[in-house]
Scaffold this motif. Structure first.
Motif, PDB file in Angstrom:
ATOM      1  N   ARG A 122       1.297  -1.728   0.194  1.00 24.19           N
ATOM      2  CA  ARG A 122      -0.146   0.049  -0.227  1.00 24.19           C
ATOM      3  C   ARG A 122       1.026   0.662  -0.056  1.00 24.19           C
ATOM      4  O   ARG A 122       2.286   1.598   0.076  1.00 24.19           O
ATOM      5  CB  ARG A 122      -1.327  -0.321   1.481  1.00 24.19           C
ATOM      6  CG  ARG A 122      -1.910  -0.903   1.247  1.00 24.19           C
ATOM      7  CD  ARG A 122      -2.448  -0.525   2.855  1.00 24.19           C
ATOM      8  NE  ARG A 122      -1.491  -0.439   3.920  1.00 24.19           N
ATOM      9  CZ  ARG A 122      -1.496  -1.245   4.816  1.00 24.19           C
ATOM     10  NH1 ARG A 122      -2.198  -2.347   5.542  1.00 24.19           N
ATOM     11  NH2 ARG A 122      -0.460  -0.028   5.235  1.00 24.19           N
ATOM     12  N   ASP A 123       0.497   2.527  -0.668  1.00 17.24           N
ATOM     13  CA  ASP A 123       0.781   3.427  -0.574  1.00 17.24           C
ATOM     14  C   ASP A 123       2.385   4.099  -0.572  1.00 17.24           C
ATOM     15  O   ASP A 123       3.252   4.598  -0.732  1.00 17.24           O
ATOM     16  CB  ASP A 123       0.726   4.371   1.411  1.00 17.24           C
ATOM     17  CG  ASP A 123       0.117   3.739   2.528  1.00 17.24           C
ATOM     18  OD1 ASP A 123      -1.396   4.422   1.531  1.00 17.24           O
ATOM     19  OD2 ASP A 123      -0.100   4.168   2.885  1.00 17.24           O
ATOM     20  N   ALA A 124       1.939   2.787  -2.126  1.00 14.00           N
ATOM     21  CA  ALA A 124       3.339   2.763  -3.174  1.00 14.00           C
ATOM     22  C   ALA A 124       3.450   3.908  -3.550  1.00 14.00           C
ATOM     23  O   ALA A 124       2.850   4.759  -4.143  1.00 14.00           O
ATOM     24  CB  ALA A 124       3.716   1.828  -4.416  1.00 14.00           C
ATOM     25  N   ALA A 125       4.759   5.109  -3.440  1.00 16.09           N
ATOM     26  CA  ALA A 125       5.672   5.471  -4.182  1.00 16.09           C
ATOM     27  C   ALA A 125       6.979   5.760  -4.444  1.00 16.09           C
ATOM     28  O   ALA A 125       7.106   5.012  -3.999  1.00 16.09           O
ATOM     29  CB  ALA A 125       5.447   7.195  -3.172  1.00 16.09           C
ATOM     30  N   MET A 126       7.110   6.900  -5.725  1.00 12.76           N
ATOM     31  CA  MET A 126       8.706   6.477  -6.170  1.00 12.76           C
ATOM     32  C   MET A 126       8.897   8.041  -6.932  1.00 12.76           C
ATOM     33  O   MET A 126       7.946   8.417  -7.166  1.00 12.76           O
ATOM     34  CB  MET A 126       8.574   5.591  -7.527  1.00 12.76           C
ATOM     35  CG  MET A 126       9.787   5.554  -7.886  1.00 12.76           C
ATOM     36  SD  MET A 126      10.504   4.320  -9.048  1.00 12.76           S
ATOM     37  CE  MET A 126       9.459   4.607 -10.515  1.00 12.76           C
ATOM     38  N   ALA A 127       9.837   8.450  -6.683  1.00 17.05           N
ATOM     39  CA  ALA A 127      10.684   9.389  -6.886  1.00 17.05           C
ATOM     40  C   ALA A 127      11.384   9.137  -8.752  1.00 17.05           C
ATOM     41  O   ALA A 127      11.369   8.065  -8.503  1.00 17.05           O
ATOM     42  CB  ALA A 127      11.938  10.130  -6.308  1.00 17.05           C
ATOM     43  N   GLU A 128      11.491  10.357  -9.336  1.00 23.41           N
ATOM     44  CA  GLU A 128      12.386  10.640 -10.577  1.00 23.41           C
ATOM     45  C   GLU A 128      13.797   9.988 -10.139  1.00 23.41           C
ATOM     46  O   GLU A 128      14.097  10.330  -9.353  1.00 23.41           O
ATOM     47  CB  GLU A 128      12.557  11.569 -10.944  1.00 23.41           C
ATOM     48  CG  GLU A 128      10.807  11.140 -12.141  1.00 23.41           C
ATOM     49  CD  GLU A 128       9.889  10.808 -13.215  1.00 23.41           C
ATOM     50  OE1 GLU A 128      11.285  10.382 -13.694  1.00 23.41           O
ATOM     51  OE2 GLU A 128       9.385  10.177 -13.165  1.00 23.41           O
ATOM     52  N   PRO A 129      14.427   9.164 -10.886  1.00 26.99           N
ATOM     53  CA  PRO A 129      16.237   9.228 -10.566  1.00 26.99           C
ATOM     54  C   PRO A 129      16.827   9.908 -10.310  1.00 26.99           C
ATOM     55  O   PRO A 129      16.797  10.933 -11.425  1.00 26.99           O
ATOM     56  CB  PRO A 129      16.393   7.892 -11.675  1.00 26.99           C
ATOM     57  CG  PRO A 129      15.021   7.194 -12.114  1.00 26.99           C
ATOM     58  CD  PRO A 129      13.754   8.498 -12.063  1.00 26.99           C
ATOM     59  N   GLY A 163      14.924  14.299   0.110  1.00 21.69           N
ATOM     60  CA  GLY A 163      15.349  15.967  -1.152  1.00 21.69           C
ATOM     61  C   GLY A 163      14.251  15.760  -2.150  1.00 21.69           C
ATOM     62  O   GLY A 163      14.044  16.227  -3.145  1.00 21.69           O
ATOM     63  N   VAL A 164      14.057  14.228  -2.548  1.00 18.90           N
ATOM     64  CA  VAL A 164      13.315  13.776  -3.657  1.00 18.90           C
ATOM     65  C   VAL A 164      11.565  14.126  -3.357  1.00 18.90           C
ATOM     66  O   VAL A 164      11.430  14.679  -1.915  1.00 18.90           O
ATOM     67  CB  VAL A 164      13.496  11.917  -4.022  1.00 18.90           C
ATOM     68  CG1 VAL A 164      15.338  11.548  -3.992  1.00 18.90           C
ATOM     69  CG2 VAL A 164      13.346  11.308  -2.917  1.00 18.90           C
ATOM     70  N   VAL A 165      11.461  13.928  -4.365  1.00 22.06           N
ATOM     71  CA  VAL A 165       9.998  14.614  -4.367  1.00 22.06           C
ATOM     72  C   VAL A 165       8.800  13.119  -4.929  1.00 22.06           C
ATOM     73  O   VAL A 165       9.584  12.475  -6.085  1.00 22.06           O
ATOM     74  CB  VAL A 165       9.235  15.342  -5.495  1.00 22.06           C
ATOM     75  CG1 VAL A 165       7.794  15.722  -5.676  1.00 22.06           C
ATOM     76  CG2 VAL A 165      10.378  16.063  -4.889  1.00 22.06           C
ATOM     77  N   TYR A 166       8.077  12.389  -4.207  1.00 21.54           N
ATOM     78  CA  TYR A 166       7.827  10.995  -4.499  1.00 21.54           C
ATOM     79  C   TYR A 166       6.362  11.244  -5.146  1.00 21.54           C
ATOM     80  O   TYR A 166       5.898  12.345  -4.804  1.00 21.54           O
ATOM     81  CB  TYR A 166       7.423  10.381  -3.373  1.00 21.54           C
ATOM     82  CG  TYR A 166       8.747   9.683  -2.196  1.00 21.54           C
ATOM     83  CD1 TYR A 166       8.852   8.540  -2.457  1.00 21.54           C
ATOM     84  CD2 TYR A 166       8.848  10.503  -1.433  1.00 21.54           C
ATOM     85  CE1 TYR A 166      10.151   8.022  -2.812  1.00 21.54           C
ATOM     86  CE2 TYR A 166      10.184   9.754  -0.773  1.00 21.54           C
ATOM     87  CZ  TYR A 166      10.724   8.415  -1.309  1.00 21.54           C
ATOM     88  OH  TYR A 166      11.728   8.381  -0.718  1.00 21.54           O
ATOM     89  N   ALA A 167       6.011   9.981  -5.906  1.00 16.12           N
ATOM     90  CA  ALA A 167       4.803  10.465  -6.834  1.00 16.12           C
ATOM     91  C   ALA A 167       4.078   9.084  -7.057  1.00 16.12           C
ATOM     92  O   ALA A 167       4.815   7.874  -6.829  1.00 16.12           O
ATOM     93  CB  ALA A 167       4.743  10.627  -8.102  1.00 16.12           C
ATOM     94  N   PRO A 168       2.367   9.160  -6.470  1.00 10.94           N
ATOM     95  CA  PRO A 168       2.397   7.547  -6.781  1.00 10.94           C
ATOM     96  C   PRO A 168       2.961   6.770  -7.427  1.00 10.94           C
ATOM     97  O   PRO A 168       3.071   6.872  -8.718  1.00 10.94           O
ATOM     98  CB  PRO A 168       0.850   7.661  -7.221  1.00 10.94           C
ATOM     99  CG  PRO A 168       0.503   9.509  -6.059  1.00 10.94           C
ATOM    100  CD  PRO A 168       1.532  10.023  -6.885  1.00 10.94           C
ATOM    101  N   PHE A 169       2.923   5.371  -7.081  1.00 13.95           N
ATOM    102  CA  PHE A 169       3.544   4.228  -7.765  1.00 13.95           C
ATOM    103  C   PHE A 169       2.313   3.204  -7.680  1.00 13.95           C
ATOM    104  O   PHE A 169       2.935   2.373  -7.135  1.00 13.95           O
ATOM    105  CB  PHE A 169       4.752   4.511  -7.750  1.00 13.95           C
ATOM    106  CG  PHE A 169       5.938   2.703  -8.964  1.00 13.95           C
ATOM    107  CD1 PHE A 169       5.595   3.426 -10.372  1.00 13.95           C
ATOM    108  CD2 PHE A 169       6.446   2.272  -8.156  1.00 13.95           C
ATOM    109  CE1 PHE A 169       6.044   3.038 -11.319  1.00 13.95           C
ATOM    110  CE2 PHE A 169       7.079   0.953  -9.280  1.00 13.95           C
ATOM    111  CZ  PHE A 169       6.800   1.384 -10.755  1.00 13.95           C
ATOM    112  N   PRO A 170       1.769   3.270  -8.598  1.00 11.61           N
ATOM    113  CA  PRO A 170       0.821   1.755  -8.754  1.00 11.61           C
ATOM    114  C   PRO A 170       0.664   0.841  -8.814  1.00 11.61           C
ATOM    115  O   PRO A 170       0.645   0.055  -8.812  1.00 11.61           O
ATOM    116  CB  PRO A 170      -0.720   2.601  -9.516  1.00 11.61           C
ATOM    117  CG  PRO A 170      -0.115   3.701 -10.511  1.00 11.61           C
ATOM    118  CD  PRO A 170       0.822   3.744  -9.377  1.00 11.61           C
ATOM    119  N   GLU A 171       2.402   0.589 -10.050  1.00  9.77           N
ATOM    120  CA  GLU A 171       2.158  -0.728 -10.671  1.00  9.77           C
ATOM    121  C   GLU A 171       2.912  -1.459  -9.094  1.00  9.77           C
ATOM    122  O   GLU A 171       2.711  -2.814  -9.425  1.00  9.77           O
ATOM    123  CB  GLU A 171       3.639  -0.076 -11.557  1.00  9.77           C
ATOM    124  CG  GLU A 171       3.266   0.471 -12.430  1.00  9.77           C
ATOM    125  CD  GLU A 171       3.219   1.828 -12.751  1.00  9.77           C
ATOM    126  OE1 GLU A 171       2.767   2.166 -11.978  1.00  9.77           O
ATOM    127  OE2 GLU A 171       3.265   2.200 -13.801  1.00  9.77           O
TER     128      GLU A 171
END
Length: 139
Positions: A69-76, A125-133
């Protein structure tokens, strides 16, 4: 009138030859810029397929990949890892019945390589965005 040169004794001739080459190399290095660097680590290419490689990797890496749940990832982002600049993908997710986890995945030569230790330090300092995969993973 010019004085004749004093001949070098025979036993010193090999020593003169042995010292001439290193001295010439040293002088050339100074003339070039004074710094001889042997850094052979080429710039790393951007990991183009990171969005598909990460879920495939985590399917085998995690003990129970279903129910995240609550999966998020930042751009590399590029960060130093073990003394070399690498691309990192920072992830954040909550496993079933667990607490929030942070993970940093290292990319080498544009491909997923390994999970980095100390994800919290590397991913500041990274910005996370939802990663539904990630939330759709199952074995």
């Amino acid at each position: 009138m010019r004085r004749p040169a004093i001949p070098l004794p025979t036993f010193l001739r090999p020593l003169r030859a042995a010292l001439t080459l290193p001295l010439a190399a040293l002088l050339c290095a100074c003339a070039i810029g004074g710094s001889m660097s042997f850094d052979t680590d080429p710039p790393q290419p951007f990991p183009v397929n990171y969005r598909s490689e990460i879920p495939a990797f985590l399917r085998t890496y995690l003990n129970n990949p279903s129910g995240l749940r609550d999966a998020a990832m930042a751009e590399p982002v590029q960060r130093p890892v073990d003394g070399r600049v690498r691309w990192l993908s920072c992830l954040r997710f909550t496993p079933r019945g667990g607490t929030l986890q942070d993970m940093a995945i290292v990319h080498v030569d544009g491909r997923l390589d390994r999970v980095a230790p100390h994800a919290g330090e590397l991913c500041t300092g990274v910005v996370y965005a939802p990663f539904p995969e990630l939330e759709k993973l199952s074995r």
